[in-house]
Enzyme design. Structure first.
Site, PDB file in Angstrom:
ATOM      1  N   TRP B 102       0.820  -1.211   0.000  1.00 61.63           N
ATOM      2  CA  TRP B 102       0.000   0.000   0.000  1.00 61.63           C
ATOM      3  C   TRP B 102       0.849   1.253   0.000  1.00 61.63           C
ATOM      4  CZ3 TRP B 102      -4.432  -1.152  -1.773  1.00 61.63           C
ATOM      5  CH2 TRP B 102      -4.981  -2.421  -1.520  1.00 61.63           C
ATOM      6  N   ASP B 173      -1.222   6.854   6.697  1.00 62.08           N
ATOM      7  CA  ASP B 173      -2.324   5.988   6.285  1.00 62.08           C
ATOM      8  C   ASP B 173      -2.566   5.009   7.425  1.00 62.08           C
ATOM      9  OD1 ASP B 173      -4.055   4.107   5.259  1.00 62.08           O
ATOM     10  OD2 ASP B 173      -2.826   3.609   3.503  1.00 62.08           O
ATOM     11  N   LYS B 197     -12.128  -1.429   8.034  1.00 67.54           N
ATOM     12  CA  LYS B 197     -11.417  -2.373   8.881  1.00 67.54           C
ATOM     13  C   LYS B 197     -11.794  -2.123  10.352  1.00 67.54           C
ATOM     14  CE  LYS B 197      -8.102  -2.280   5.213  1.00 67.54           C
ATOM     15  NZ  LYS B 197      -8.159  -3.582   4.591  1.00 67.54           N
TER      16      LYS B 197
END
Lengths: 362, 362
Positions: B102, B173, B197
């Site tokens: 990511w 992030d 999440k």
């Protein structure tokens, strides 16, 4: 169950049958012991919902494999930017038909990004009460596209037929009337629509693109802002808004089970007739300023004799459980948003309320 | 009710209490006779939910009025582009600490838009099994920001403490570990996180921005891609994803009712101890390659002696209703994603399953 009359402009009413189904399976989707909301976007359970929704959309709109169907995020407002980012460059320009607040916003974004011309505008003294005729359009035959808003939620106008634009592909914002009736998509290159009026809950944006348009998209864009990314990944490049798409799937089943687009058109025409007849037959108590052929079947906008009476109308309608009937803050008045999910029975009840209110307050 | 053990990496498990509440009010939110999903984003009912969620987030993270909290769309992947679009220009650059797939994607987007440097990378032969130490970082003191991914879902690593970056604001992030423990936000200018999440369902992205960063955002961007637009409009510039935000509100209440971030940390540490002890105590049957101090408490990644045994493990775990334990397609193996909503009881049951599987298949 005591469901209200939901006339919000969006997020808006959804079919009760759809909501009951979602409620029943909210904690346990098909025996998985999980909500679909808690299920991976890469799971076979979610994938079946996603692909089925795309197939139903193509079937309802009569689209073949020359179209890509995408589920994106950010609402129509994000499309206002993505369309010019993908299709404009230093050497071309786009035509915009401006018929209300939303098409003006679309034009504004295009001008930030590239060259855009106004092909027609029906704005008079800051308001829009009509739609342009074919002969009112100044079309650039070399335009990259011609942008149109099919239904104007604030002013209550709706194109009954799209103008013709020659070889220039049309890009249509159908946020507020998609799937409300059959439409002729000849020469339409792109359709986009925020879901929260006729398709489902807020949080997912439908984009339908003819594949020759997809091939014309600019390269070098940020990955998430390129239509190519999403079309190639079947809208699963990253985590899509799974629960909103699941709700769209259920709404599409409901549309199919209720006669498809022909069924929706019949239902919407019946509701429109009821409410416009109530306005036109009120002896001038209720006034709708829109030319008959341009009247929206989705958002019915009208005025009362005074702003005070309009405020009283909103208050009493709300007490009678007709929610969301206050006109948009930019123009005031009354607005009844009667998308696909609003029933004929509900609109009949609303016209009865209107008659009683007029009788008591004349 | 027979709820499964939901170990999906995201969309992921949500607290059962939250799901039951949502189910109870799905057709009738607080007596309105409508779902909150069908209610205008400009209504007082929705506004209360929206504003309360923002206040709960600020309270949980200990943030004052020098931070803006935004609810956007498009997931972390859209933030990979929006961050450089808002903060980079021809005369500056940003630092990226790359610790997994990511963060590499975030770096790729930054390079499309402006100048970006790798401050550190722990990639070895295409995989990442550790996190950089402070001394491994090559920091540019003039960088516009330094980007970091706090938890790596694919490789199962998590920063227990953020590096220091001097006067350069960090952009983090936190998609996969936000609100899982108290964090020191000194020098953090921006946090962003896809909701699916630890926060709620897919379809909403949290962005928290220090107001001095907001002032530095570039002008001239498309309206929807400017943080200023959303901060000034309290995330109501256009229709926000109301239902996902409503679910986030409920999850935030659940976190507060379960001890806040201290409570979450205690719960997550207990689960991590159980599962890593099961791995480390398996006599080498289960192997986790991550350095002890870098192990993730959110995504526990491990291998079995052979790929065949891993496939058998996934099959039998699924049959025992442990869903989503197959490792990411890029690296294989097993992954148990045990975000906030996974209970200690569930993880205990999983470690028992692991022990039984090892005994039967050694």
């Amino acid at each position: 169950m005591n469901r209200s009359h939901n006339y919000y402009a969006g997020p808006a009413a959804m079919p009760t049958e759809v909501m009951l189904e979602a409620q029943a399976e909210l904690l346990d989707y098909k025996g998985t012991g999980m909500s679909i909301m808690e299920t991976s976007h890469r799971s076979k359970e979610y994938d079946a919902i996603h692909c089925e929704a795309i197939e139903m959309l193509k079937s309802l709109l009569g689209l073949g494999d020359d179209y890509s169907v995408m589920f994106l995020q950010g609402g129509a407002s994000m499309q206002f930017a993505m369309i010019p980012m993908n299709f404009l460059n230093a050497n071309n320009s786009a035509d915009y038909i401006t018929t209300g607040a939303w098409s003006k916003k679309a034009l504004k974004e295009a001008k930030i990004i590239g060259n855009a011309k106004v092909a027609a505008s029906t704005e008079v003294d800051g308001v829009f009460t009509s739609l342009p005729k074919q002969t009112d359009l100044t079309l650039d035959p070399n335009a990259a596209y011609c942008h149109l808003t099919s239904n104007n939620t604030i002013y209550g106008t709706q194109f009954s037929k799209f103008p013709t634009t020659g070889n220039v592909p049309m890009v249509i914002d159908m946020s507020s009337d998609i799937l409300s009736k059959p439409v002729d998509l000849t020469n339409v290159g792109v359709i986009y629509a925020g879901a929260q009026k006729n398709l489902g809950p807020a949080g997912v944006t439908l984009v339908i693109m003819r594949k020759d348009m997809l091939e014309k998209c600019n390269d070098g864009l940020p990955t998430m802002l390129s239509y190519k990314t999403h079309a190639e990944a079947n809208s699963l490049f990253n985590t899509c808004p799974t629960f909103p798409i699941y709700m769209v799937n259920k709404v599409l089943h409901w549309i199919i089970n209720n006669g498809g687009l022909e069924g929706m058109a019949k239902r919407n025409e019946a509701k429109g007739k009821l409410i416009y007849n109530a306005i036109d037959g009120s002896g001038g108590y209720y006034v709708n300023k829109i030319a008959a052929e341009d009247r929206s079947l989705m958002n019915v906008v009208f005025n009362l004799p005074t702003a005070e009476l309009e405020a009283k109308f909103v208050k009493e309608a709300t007490a009678a459980r007709f929610f969301g009937v206050k006109g948009h803050r930019s123009i005031g008045g009354i607005r009844a948003s009667i998308y696909n999910a609003a029933s004929v029975e509900s609109v009949t009840a609303f016209t009865e309320f209107m008659a009683q209110f007029a009788a008591k307050n004349s």
